[in-house]
Design an enzyme around this catalytic site. Structure first.
Site, PDB file in Angstrom:
ATOM      1  N   ARG A 138       0.809  -1.237   0.000  1.00  0.00           N
ATOM      2  CA  ARG A 138       0.000   0.000   0.000  1.00  0.00           C
ATOM      3  C   ARG A 138       0.835   1.277   0.000  1.00  0.00           C
ATOM      4  NH1 ARG A 138      -3.858  -2.736   3.526  1.00  0.00           N
ATOM      5  NH2 ARG A 138      -5.494  -3.479   2.153  1.00  0.00           N
ATOM      6  N   LYS A 160       5.246  11.338 -11.306  1.00  0.00           N
ATOM      7  CA  LYS A 160       4.392  10.549 -12.203  1.00  0.00           C
ATOM      8  C   LYS A 160       4.994   9.162 -12.337  1.00  0.00           C
ATOM      9  CE  LYS A 160       2.160  13.917 -15.193  1.00  0.00           C
ATOM     10  NZ  LYS A 160       2.054  14.443 -16.575  1.00  0.00           N
ATOM     11  N   GLU A 202      14.138  17.740 -24.085  1.00  0.00           N
ATOM     12  CA  GLU A 202      13.353  18.079 -22.880  1.00  0.00           C
ATOM     13  C   GLU A 202      13.975  19.265 -22.136  1.00  0.00           C
ATOM     14  OE1 GLU A 202      10.447  16.914 -21.898  1.00  0.00           O
ATOM     15  OE2 GLU A 202      10.214  14.855 -22.603  1.00  0.00           O
ATOM     16  N   LYS A 244      11.024  22.469 -13.464  1.00  0.00           N
ATOM     17  CA  LYS A 244      10.012  21.444 -13.242  1.00  0.00           C
ATOM     18  C   LYS A 244       9.507  21.478 -11.802  1.00  0.00           C
ATOM     19  CE  LYS A 244       8.281  16.981 -14.133  1.00  0.00           C
ATOM     20  NZ  LYS A 244       8.304  15.751 -14.890  1.00  0.00           N
ATOM     21  N   GLU A 254      -1.532  17.861 -12.090  1.00  0.00           N
ATOM     22  CA  GLU A 254      -1.841  18.301 -13.461  1.00  0.00           C
ATOM     23  C   GLU A 254      -3.305  18.666 -13.656  1.00  0.00           C
ATOM     24  OE1 GLU A 254       0.399  16.294 -16.554  1.00  0.00           O
ATOM     25  OE2 GLU A 254      -1.148  16.835 -17.997  1.00  0.00           O
ATOM     26  N   ARG A 258       0.649  22.395 -14.836  1.00  0.00           N
ATOM     27  CA  ARG A 258       1.577  21.293 -15.139  1.00  0.00           C
ATOM     28  C   ARG A 258       1.441  20.824 -16.591  1.00  0.00           C
ATOM     29  NH1 ARG A 258       3.503  16.177 -11.369  1.00  0.00           N
ATOM     30  NH2 ARG A 258       4.840  15.259 -12.947  1.00  0.00           N
ATOM     31  N   ASN A 262       3.752  19.506 -21.187  1.00  0.00           N
ATOM     32  CA  ASN A 262       3.441  18.681 -22.361  1.00  0.00           C
ATOM     33  C   ASN A 262       3.659  19.430 -23.671  1.00  0.00           C
ATOM     34  OD1 ASN A 262       2.664  16.541 -20.711  1.00  0.00           O
ATOM     35  ND2 ASN A 262       0.588  17.336 -20.517  1.00  0.00           N
ATOM     36  N   HIS A 265       4.082  17.592 -26.908  1.00  0.00           N
ATOM     37  CA  HIS A 265       3.739  16.190 -26.654  1.00  0.00           C
ATOM     38  C   HIS A 265       2.458  15.748 -27.358  1.00  0.00           C
ATOM     39  CE1 HIS A 265       6.924  16.566 -23.775  1.00  0.00           C
ATOM     40  NE2 HIS A 265       6.762  15.341 -23.297  1.00  0.00           N
ATOM     41  N   HIS A 269       3.535  12.552 -29.057  1.00  0.00           N
ATOM     42  CA  HIS A 269       3.008  11.237 -28.662  1.00  0.00           C
ATOM     43  C   HIS A 269       2.351  10.528 -29.841  1.00  0.00           C
ATOM     44  CE1 HIS A 269       2.759  11.661 -23.983  1.00  0.00           C
ATOM     45  NE2 HIS A 269       3.976  11.451 -24.423  1.00  0.00           N
ATOM     46  N   HIS A 283      11.483   9.195 -27.692  1.00  0.00           N
ATOM     47  CA  HIS A 283      10.523  10.179 -27.163  1.00  0.00           C
ATOM     48  C   HIS A 283      11.011  11.615 -27.403  1.00  0.00           C
ATOM     49  CE1 HIS A 283       7.611  12.090 -24.557  1.00  0.00           C
ATOM     50  NE2 HIS A 283       8.590  12.645 -23.874  1.00  0.00           N
TER      51      HIS A 283
HETATM   52  N1  GLY Z   1       6.596  14.767 -18.050  1.00  0.00           N
HETATM   53  C1  GLY Z   1       5.543  15.667 -17.775  1.00  0.00           C
HETATM   54  C2  GLY Z   1       5.190  15.746 -16.331  1.00  0.00           C
HETATM   55  O1  GLY Z   1       5.905  15.229 -15.491  1.00  0.00           O
HETATM   56  O2  GLY Z   1       4.182  16.319 -16.002  1.00  0.00           O
END
Ligand code: GLY
Length: 384
Positions: A138, A160, A202, A244, A254, A258, A262, A265, A269, A283
């Site tokens: 958990r 993430k 990035e 970041k 997000e 946030r 992207n 992206h 993507h 990527h």
């Molecule tokens: N890679 C995008 C984020 O971490 O929100």
């Protein structure tokens, strides 16, 4: 805005540049330590910040032969016992069966809730190990030790975690923040040049989002960063992590700002999905093309200062990144319809509308959900 001109004067005993960044998230706040030679000291850093616990290292078959011994020596010196799981490299690892197997193995190692998982690898390992940590018993603590430029400036920071499913990438996962991120810039020496360049896309993204001073600095220093200049590398990574950290501190899950991370992206993507995640389009390469497209679309819609897209493209070209769909190593290339369909299935759809990160200028990106479909379709047809 960046403090690139004044940042990071610290050095370690060997004279290598070092920097630290704090991610402010209340009781889940954590530090990002950046610099050369940190793998040797990772054990002590972990013991100091997270206490003496049993560690389970999750890594992959590429990273283990190159760097695992150094990490294990540091853990031994700090008196931290450790077990290791070495996974196959590549996106296929980020799926349910390897996750279930890894969880069984961690439980068989008698990893307890108060023990620690160490994610030691690139983005795949970081996402996978972080997700395992978030569900095992958990929820357990974990430490990120990213070994690619892309994971050092993006995926290891911000919590993430997740795996892919048949429906798409990262569709099963959680927000689970690490306790500490240790970025050893020395490990980039063993990274293939193409992967280093892809990670650099990035880095550029942070300049394009909200920091024109950083972008201008990268225009001058990008080639040095890629060639291995330690000081420039540490600065670029620290500035990226700071950017970041600022965004994540404002919007951890997000629901707003946030999404700016992207940039490039939505297109990127779709291109990656078309290429099939088999190494033909990395990527960072996808988002390099995607960022140029986002700026071009912004200009076409009359929203962005003329010439910004050219500047972005020129910089990516200077460092050897692809900027056009036709440069993808995929034949035949995607059709506009295939890309539109893929974009419509992406996570970046809200209330049925495509979410784009567009730009008014370099360093002035914003979230836009009103891109007219006919303009988008015409633009894609031209590009394909
Ligand atoms: N890679 C995008 C984020 O971490 O929100």
């Amino acid at each position: 805005m960046t403090d690139i001109m004044s940042a990071d004067k610290t050095t370690n005993e060997a004279g290598q540049p070092q920097a630290g960044v704090r991610v402010e998230l209340g009781e889940r706040s954590y530090d990002i330590e950046i610099g050369g030679g940190l793998l040797n000291r990772a054990g002590k850093m972990i013991a100091d910040r997270a206490g003496r616990r049993k560690c389970a290292i999750l890594t992959d078959e590429n990273v283990a032969p190159l760097h695992l011994e150094k990490l294990q020596q540091g853990l031994d010196q700090a008196g931290l016992s450790h077990d290791v799981i070495i996974l196959p490299p590549g996106e296929a690892t980020k799926s349910f069966t390897p996750l279930a197997n890894a969880c069984e193995r961690l439980l068989a190692m008698q990893i307890e809730r108060g023990d620690l998982i160490i994610a030691f690898g690139g983005g795949v390992i970081g996402d996978f190990a972080g997700f395992a940590a978030s569900i095992l018993r958990r929820g357990m603590d974990f430490v990120q030790i990213p070994t690619t430029l892309l994971s050092q400036v993006d995926s290891s920071v911000g919590g993430k975690t997740g795996i892919n499913t048949g429906q798409g990438k990262n569709l099963v996962g959680s927000f689970h923040q690490p306790r500490l991120v240790i970025i050893d810039t020395d490990v980039l020496e063993t990274l293939p040049a193409r992967e280093l360049r892809a990670g650099y896309a990035e880095v550029v993204k942070y300049g394009l989002i909200d920091d024109p001073v950083f972008f201008a600095w990268l225009q001058e220093n990008g080639p040095r960063i890629l060639a291995g200049d330690e000081q420039a590398r540490t600065r670029a990574i620290a500035t990226s992590c700071r950017a970041k950290a600022r965004i994540v501190a404002r919007d951890e899950r997000e629901s707003g700002v946030r999404a700016l991370l992207n940039l490039g992206h939505t297109f990127g993507h779709a291109l990656e999905a078309f290429a099939g995640y088999d190494g033909r389009l990395l990527h960072g390469e996808g988002i390099s093309i995607g960022m140029v497209m986002a700026f071009e679309l912004s200009e076409r819609l009359g929203l962005c200062k003329k010439g910004a897209a050219d500047q972005v493209e020129q910089h990516f070209r200077t460092v050897g990144l692809p900027t056009r769909i036709k440069e993808m190593n995929v034949s035949p290339g995607p059709s506009a319809d295939a890309l539109l369909e893929s974009m419509a299935q992406d996570k970046k759809v809200r209330d049925g509308k495509l979410v784009f990160i567009l730009a008014r200028d370099i360093g002035e990106s914003y979230i836009d959900t009103s891109v007219p479909m006919d303009v988008l379709a015409d633009y894609l047809r031209e590009q394909c």
